[in-house]
Motif scaffolding. Structure first.
Motif, short mmCIF file in Angstrom:
data_model
loop_
_atom_site.label_atom_id
_atom_site.label_comp_id
_atom_site.label_asym_id
_atom_site.label_seq_id
_atom_site.Cartn_x
_atom_site.Cartn_y
_atom_site.Cartn_z
N GLU A 30 -9.19 1.68 -10.81
CA GLU A 30 -8.55 2.90 -11.28
C GLU A 30 -7.12 3.04 -10.81
N TYR A 31 -6.72 2.28 -9.79
CA TYR A 31 -5.38 2.46 -9.24
C TYR A 31 -4.83 1.15 -8.72
N GLU A 47 -2.14 2.39 -3.67
CA GLU A 47 -3.20 3.42 -3.66
C GLU A 47 -4.49 2.86 -3.07
N ALA A 48 -4.76 1.59 -3.35
CA ALA A 48 -5.97 0.97 -2.80
C ALA A 48 -5.90 0.94 -1.28
N LEU A 49 -4.76 0.53 -0.73
CA LEU A 49 -4.63 0.50 0.73
C LEU A 49 -4.72 1.91 1.31
N ALA A 50 -4.08 2.86 0.65
CA ALA A 50 -4.14 4.25 1.13
C ALA A 50 -5.58 4.76 1.14
N ASP A 92 2.89 -3.28 5.30
CA ASP A 92 3.10 -3.43 3.86
C ASP A 92 1.94 -4.09 3.12
N GLY A 93 1.14 -4.89 3.78
CA GLY A 93 0.05 -5.57 3.08
C GLY A 93 -1.32 -5.24 3.60
N LEU A 99 -12.90 -1.17 -1.08
CA LEU A 99 -12.13 -1.63 -2.24
C LEU A 99 -13.05 -2.07 -3.38
N HIS A 100 -14.17 -2.70 -3.05
CA HIS A 100 -15.15 -3.03 -4.09
C HIS A 100 -15.72 -1.77 -4.73
#
Length: 104
Positions: free
Chosen positions: A16-17, A21-24, A41-42, A64-65
């Motif tokens: 969805e993003y 956004e995934a890291l956040a 940053d990563g 994340l999954h």
């Protein structure tokens, strides 16, 4: 065993993003863990016991999954020391001292 675990996460696939956004979305999991961490940053650097750090990395993958990423790749660098206790901040402080007073 205590360690500093640097984790660069790369989520891949429909979701969805985007990457940032995934890291956040992982930050609440890090906060809930109660472990010391910094965001970069990563991904993240985690300052913790080996087992707690690696368990947390697994939770980040699962987050994340659950967010819809089909694959999650991690590049993980883990450092341990037996000669002294050293935190992430200790390392930063050492570099900053070198910048302030470089050897001539």
């Amino acid at each position: 065993m205590h360690c500093l675990a640097d984790v660069a996460l790369t989520p891949v696939g429909p979701a969805e993003y985007g990457f940032e956004e995934a890291l956040a979305s992982c930050v609440p999991i890090l906060e809930k863990s109660g472990l010391t961490y910094v965001v970069h940053d990563g991904g993240f650097t985690i300052d913790a016991d080996w087992q707690a750090a690696t368990d947390l990395i697994g939770l980040l993958h699962q987050r994340l999954h659950d967010a819809g990423f089909e694959r999650v790749h991690s590049d993980i660098r883990i450092g341990t020391r037996t000669d002294k206790a050293q935190t992430m901040q200790d390392k930063v402080d050492t570099v900053e001292r070198q910048l302030a007073f470089p050897e001539q």
